[in-house]
Design a protein around this motif. Structure first.
Motif, short mmCIF file in Angstrom:
data_model
loop_
_atom_site.label_atom_id
_atom_site.label_comp_id
_atom_site.label_asym_id
_atom_site.label_seq_id
_atom_site.Cartn_x
_atom_site.Cartn_y
_atom_site.Cartn_z
N THR A 173 0.77 -1.20 -0.01
CA THR A 173 0.04 -0.26 -0.16
C THR A 173 0.94 1.24 0.14
O THR A 173 0.28 2.29 0.40
N VAL A 174 2.19 1.13 -0.34
CA VAL A 174 3.21 2.50 -0.51
C VAL A 174 2.55 3.31 -1.88
O VAL A 174 2.33 4.51 -1.34
N GLU A 175 2.22 2.69 -2.79
CA GLU A 175 2.06 3.50 -4.13
C GLU A 175 0.67 4.29 -3.97
O GLU A 175 0.01 4.17 -5.41
N SER A 176 0.24 4.90 -3.21
CA SER A 176 -0.90 5.57 -3.22
C SER A 176 -0.59 7.05 -3.11
O SER A 176 0.18 7.63 -1.87
N ILE A 177 -0.70 8.10 -3.83
CA ILE A 177 -0.36 9.55 -3.87
C ILE A 177 -0.89 10.02 -2.65
O ILE A 177 0.14 10.96 -1.70
N PRO A 178 -1.96 10.12 -2.00
CA PRO A 178 -2.32 10.71 -0.75
C PRO A 178 -1.63 10.31 0.38
O PRO A 178 -1.11 11.01 1.40
N LEU A 179 -1.40 8.84 0.50
CA LEU A 179 -0.63 8.23 1.53
C LEU A 179 0.65 8.60 1.70
O LEU A 179 1.24 8.97 2.54
N ILE A 180 1.30 8.61 0.57
CA ILE A 180 2.82 9.18 0.62
C ILE A 180 2.81 10.85 0.93
O ILE A 180 3.77 10.87 1.58
N ALA A 181 1.97 11.36 0.13
CA ALA A 181 2.13 13.08 0.38
C ALA A 181 1.97 13.22 2.00
O ALA A 181 2.47 13.81 2.38
N ALA A 182 0.88 12.41 2.47
CA ALA A 182 0.66 12.68 4.05
C ALA A 182 1.92 12.04 4.89
O ALA A 182 2.26 12.89 5.91
N SER A 183 2.32 11.21 4.43
CA SER A 183 3.50 10.55 5.17
C SER A 183 4.69 11.46 4.97
O SER A 183 5.21 11.78 6.17
N ILE A 184 5.21 11.77 3.82
CA ILE A 184 6.36 12.84 3.93
C ILE A 184 5.99 14.18 4.47
O ILE A 184 6.87 14.51 5.29
N MET A 185 4.85 14.64 4.24
CA MET A 185 4.57 16.01 4.63
C MET A 185 4.55 16.14 6.25
O MET A 185 4.79 16.84 7.01
N SER A 186 4.00 14.86 6.72
CA SER A 186 4.09 15.05 8.32
C SER A 186 5.47 15.04 9.03
O SER A 186 5.39 15.71 9.92
N LYS A 187 6.30 14.32 8.38
CA LYS A 187 7.50 14.27 8.87
C LYS A 187 8.16 15.67 8.63
O LYS A 187 9.02 16.33 9.27
N LYS A 188 8.00 16.24 7.44
CA LYS A 188 8.50 17.60 6.96
C LYS A 188 7.98 18.83 7.78
O LYS A 188 8.74 19.51 8.04
#
Ligand code: URA
Length: 444
Positions: A173-188
């Motif tokens: 379930t990695v290649e989902s744009i909203p999940l990737i964007a939320a994951s990266i942005m929460s850390k940034k």
């Protein structure tokens, strides 16, 4: 109870409210929701997608599941760069000390390599003694004194994302744009940034190879940044061939040190300067791209960027003499030159094959707890479009033993294609995406 209700609603295409995202993320981080339920929920998200308000709520929920750097008291611009990952992508190693030496705080929280792509933390740890594990308090102290800390996601930062990303990695379930964007942005966003520059890779070696998907990811992250008062600018750069010549942890560190001393390969410098210009512009440290470029070239030419890297290395427990003498980096036992099997144009240097080849040599991971041999990898001097004669050196294999050399040779035979016709590579820096829209910088 809560998890089951949300799984069923998402499965049926329903909407999850902000308070529910928060409750789920906190409960999962605290161990009150089992992995099997979260995995099922994430698959429902993957298949059904998230709308803008859900992506925003998930980002917030993961961000607030932990601590933040909170550097506002510094009164200095705080800008990071994030890459979607590639092979030979050592830009962070050059950019962080370079931009920090120009007075901009760079709280650079990075990851480890997984799959065919490398990770900044592994590359940094090839410097003897260099420690990337530190509590947030220490990262804050380093940023205060040196404008830079090079560290990994701590226990304190976005713990819900940490657990969810590991679970996504194991459940397709990695290649989902909203999940990737939320994951990266929460850390940034937890880095307390005043701006973020994204390097969105495209091409066969990229995490999302198609341009349209990369642009969609960039736009989603730009929206999330705007929602949180953190301007985001993205550049789309080529990953249809490795970046620079060195691929492998210590080899990339050595190339980065050369780049900081003005001896970097042209493609690496072009991407570094393009992203660095965006960082300096977002920081308000330069008014134009030309001024930003001049500042970076000067910091490299007068040695201040390399000296700044030395100070960062020393502060993080590493041996600073590596900047003067990269030979103290781990050295491979066996080295062999790979030559062209025939004459013709280099039509392809396939990054995925090179990345997998590094893993086969022991320099990359298939599981998060794999131990790496940091000395191994490739230095590839052949570039797509070059004309070569049979027997001409194209690359060098660095391996632990003779079996590694055989494996490396097999990798290069598959990865480097020679043809009668030249096959033009993708434009190196092709698009710029900001809140104002998408700008095409170069065709192809
Ligand atoms: N990197 C992350 O941190 N999260 C993702 O979901 C994908 C890449």
């Amino acid at each position: 109870m809560l998890a089951l209700r949300l799984i069923e609603r998402k499965r049926d295409g329903g909407h999850i409210e902000p308070g529910e995202w928060r409750a789920l993320a906190y409960a999962y981080a605290a161990g009150h929701v089992p992995d099997y339920q979260m995995a099922s929920f994430l698959m429902a998200c993957f298949l059904r997608g998230l709308d803008r308000s859900e992506t925003h709520a998930l980002t917030d929920a993961m961000l607030h599941s932990g601590d933040s750097l909170d550097l506002a008291y510094l009164n200095r611009p705080r800008i990071d760069k994030h890459s979607t990952g590639g092979v030979g992508d050592k830009v962070s190693l050059v950019l962080a000390p370079l931009i920090a030496s120009l007075g901009v705080a760079v709280p650079m929280m990075s990851g480890r390599g997984l799959g065919h792509t490398g990770g900044t933390l592994d590359k940094l740890e090839s410097i003897p003694g260099f420690d990337t594990r530190m509590p947030l308090l220490e990262a804050r102290r380093l940023i205060e004194t040196l404008n830079c800390a090079l560290f990994g996601q701590t226990e304190e930062i976005a713990p819900a994302d940490r657990k969810m990303y590991a679970l996504r990695d194991a459940t397709g379930t990695v290649e989902s744009i909203p999940l990737i964007a939320a994951s990266i942005m929460s850390k940034k966003l937890a880095e307390g940034l005043t701006g973020l520059v994204l390097d969105v890779k495209r091409g066969s070696g990229a995490f999302l190879p198609q341009l349209e998907r990369g642009l969609e990811l960039a736009k989603t992250m730009i929206e999330l940044g705007a929602d949180h008062n953190c301007p985001v600018v993205a550049l789309v750069t080529a990953m249809d061939r490795p970046l620079g010549r060195a691929c492998g942890n210590a080899l990339e560190m050595e190339e980065s040190i050369h780049a900081l001393k003005g001896e970097g390969p042209a493609d690496l410098m072009e991407v570094t300067y393009a992203l660095g210009s965006e960082m300096l512009l977002l920081a308000g440290a330069a008014r134009t791209g030309a001024e930003a470029l001049q500042m970076m070239e000067q910091a490299i030419a007068d040695g201040s960027a390399a000296r700044h890297f030395q100070r960062i290395i020393e502060a993080q427990g590493g041996n600073p003499s590596v900047v003067d003498d990269p030979a103290i980096l781990p050295q491979a036992n066996e080295v062999e030159i790979f030559v062209a099997p025939r004459r013709g144009f280099i039509s392809r240097v396939e990054p995925r094959a090179i990345g997998r080849g590094i893993t086969a040599l022991g320099g990359g991971r298939t599981k998060m707890d794999d131990k790496l041999d940091l000395s191994v990898g490739f230095v590839i001097t052949a570039r797509p479009g070059d004309w070569v004669e049979a027997g001409e050196p194209l690359a060098t294999v660095f391996a632990r033993d003779r079996a590694g050399i055989d494996s490396g040779r097999a990798t290069l035979r598959t990865a480097i294609a020679i043809a009668d016709e030249a096959n033009p590579p993708l434009a190196l820096v092709s698009h710029r995406v900001s809140a104002a829209g998408v700008e095409v910088l170069a065709a192809g």
